[in-house]
Design a protein around this motif. Structure first.
Motif, PDB file in Angstrom:
ATOM      1  N   ASP A 163       0.770  -1.204   0.157  1.00  0.00           N
ATOM      2  CA  ASP A 163       0.285   0.044   0.197  1.00  0.00           C
ATOM      3  C   ASP A 163       0.926   1.222  -0.045  1.00  0.00           C
ATOM      4  O   ASP A 163       1.758   1.253   1.052  1.00  0.00           O
ATOM      5  N   ASP A 165       0.866   5.099   0.522  1.00  0.00           N
ATOM      6  CA  ASP A 165      -0.013   6.355   1.105  1.00  0.00           C
ATOM      7  C   ASP A 165      -0.050   7.339   0.190  1.00  0.00           C
ATOM      8  O   ASP A 165      -1.319   8.009  -0.312  1.00  0.00           O
ATOM      9  N   GLU A 166       1.236   7.762  -0.734  1.00  0.00           N
ATOM     10  CA  GLU A 166       1.184   9.009  -1.575  1.00  0.00           C
ATOM     11  C   GLU A 166       0.133   8.694  -2.762  1.00  0.00           C
ATOM     12  O   GLU A 166      -0.458   9.796  -3.245  1.00  0.00           O
ATOM     13  N   TYR A 167       0.019   7.638  -3.296  1.00  0.00           N
ATOM     14  CA  TYR A 167      -0.773   7.332  -4.633  1.00  0.00           C
ATOM     15  C   TYR A 167      -2.107   7.073  -3.969  1.00  0.00           C
ATOM     16  O   TYR A 167      -3.032   6.838  -4.986  1.00  0.00           O
ATOM     17  N   GLY A 168      -2.458   6.402  -3.026  1.00  0.00           N
ATOM     18  CA  GLY A 168      -3.618   5.817  -2.559  1.00  0.00           C
ATOM     19  C   GLY A 168      -3.862   4.578  -3.308  1.00  0.00           C
ATOM     20  O   GLY A 168      -4.860   4.135  -3.676  1.00  0.00           O
ATOM     21  N   LYS A 169      -2.921   3.816  -3.839  1.00  0.00           N
ATOM     22  CA  LYS A 169      -2.872   2.553  -4.531  1.00  0.00           C
ATOM     23  C   LYS A 169      -2.459   1.332  -3.524  1.00  0.00           C
ATOM     24  O   LYS A 169      -1.261   1.501  -2.696  1.00  0.00           O
ATOM     25  N   THR A 170      -2.924   0.288  -4.117  1.00  0.00           N
ATOM     26  CA  THR A 170      -2.619  -1.067  -3.533  1.00  0.00           C
ATOM     27  C   THR A 170      -2.138  -1.981  -4.662  1.00  0.00           C
ATOM     28  O   THR A 170      -2.830  -2.116  -5.635  1.00  0.00           O
ATOM     29  N   LYS A 191      -7.271   0.838  -6.130  1.00  0.00           N
ATOM     30  CA  LYS A 191      -7.347   1.707  -5.033  1.00  0.00           C
ATOM     31  C   LYS A 191      -7.499   1.313  -3.771  1.00  0.00           C
ATOM     32  O   LYS A 191      -8.046   0.332  -3.298  1.00  0.00           O
ATOM     33  N   THR A 192      -6.535   1.630  -2.787  1.00  0.00           N
ATOM     34  CA  THR A 192      -6.583   1.368  -1.405  1.00  0.00           C
ATOM     35  C   THR A 192      -7.593   1.606  -0.541  1.00  0.00           C
ATOM     36  O   THR A 192      -8.222   2.633  -0.653  1.00  0.00           O
ATOM     37  N   LEU A 194      -9.410   2.026   2.786  1.00  0.00           N
ATOM     38  CA  LEU A 194      -9.012   2.173   4.273  1.00  0.00           C
ATOM     39  C   LEU A 194      -9.955   1.631   5.092  1.00  0.00           C
ATOM     40  O   LEU A 194      -9.526   1.042   6.233  1.00  0.00           O
TER      41      LEU A 194
END
Length: 205
Positions: A163, A165-170, A191-192, A194
Motif C-alpha cells: 500500500d 499512501d502517497e498514491y492511494g494505490k494497492t 485503489k487502497t 481504508l
C-alpha cells in the motif's frame, strides 16, 4: 522501475517472512510393427495404464519383440515409451487416449489454479486496511518508505500486498523467494480501501 517495487527494501520482505503466523509421443510414420490385433490382444492392451513399470507391462502383454532402455516394442501394439521407468506414451490408440485425457486434465487443473490465484489476490487487494491490521493472526505487516507491506498465506500460496499512501494505490504480488524484495508476478492493482463501507439502513415510514 515499477512504482511499487522501488519502495521495497530487501529487509522488508524478510520481516514478513519471519513473522508470518507426459512425455511427448514421437511421431513415427509407416510403422511396420503394428498389425491387426485380435480381440484378445485389444483386451490386454486396455489393461495397460500410464505410470506402469516395464515389469508390470510385460506381465500383461508378455515378452516384447524388443526391449530398449526407454522403450518396449511389440508387433501387435507398436512402441511403448518410458521415462524414469514409468510408461508415458505409446502408439496404440488406447495408450494415446490415456495421454490425451491426462494432458486435458493437467490443462484444466492449471487453469483452475490460475483462477484461484487471481481471485485470492483480488480478495487481498480489496480488503480494507482497518480489517487487515486488526487480524494480526492472519496477516503479517511491516512499514516501508511511503506505506505498508503485508503478507498473507492464502490457499493459493503466499501473497504480498503493498500500500502506497502517497498514491492511494494497492498492489498484490505473488511471493517469490528468489527476489530480494520478495515481489514476484503482479496479480492485482487498485485503489487502497481504508475502511469498510458503512452498512446502509433503510427505514420505512
Amino acid at each position: 522501475m515499477n512504482l511499487f517495487t522501488k519502495y521495497i527494501g530487501i529487509g522488508a520482505v524478510a520481516v514478513l517472512v519471519g513473522s508470518t503466523a507426459l512425455q511427448a509421443i514421437p511421431q513415427v510414420g509407416n510403422n511396420h510393427f503394428v498389425t491387426v490385433a485380435s480381440a484378445s490382444s485389444k483386451s490386454k492392451i486396455k489393461k495397460v495404464k500410464l505410470g506402469m513399470t516395464k515389469k508390470q507391462v510385460k506381465k500383461i502383454l508378455g515378452k516384447p519383440d524388443r526391449d530398449d532402455s526407454g522403450m518396449l516394442t511389440y508387433e501387435k501394439y507398436g512402441y511403448l515409451y518410458f521415462s524414469k521407468g514409468k510408461l508415458t506414451g505409446g502408439e496404440d490408440k488406447n495408450i494415446q487416449a490415456q495421454v490425451t485425457k491426462k494432458n486435458a486434465a493437467k490443462k484444466s487443473s492449471k487453469v483452475n489454479k490460475r483462477q484461484t490465484l487471481l481471485s485470492q489476490a483480488k480478495y487481498f487487494g480489496t480488503k480494507d486496511v482497518e480489517s487487515i491490521q486488526k487480524a494480526t493472526y492472519a496477516y503479517a505487516s511491516t512499514e516501508i518508505d511511503g506505506g505498508m507491506m503485508y503478507m498473507w498465506k492464502s490457499k493459493a500460496g503466499k501473497l504480498i500486498r503493498v500500500d502506497l499512501d502517497e498514491y492511494g494505490k494497492t498492489a498484490v504480488y505473488k511471493y517469490d523467494d528468489s527476489k530480494d524484495n520478495g515481489l514476484g508476478e503482479q496479480l492485482y492493482i487498485g485503489k487502497t480501501i481504508l475502511q469498510k463501507k458503512p452498512r446502509t439502513t433503510v427505514v420505512y415510514p
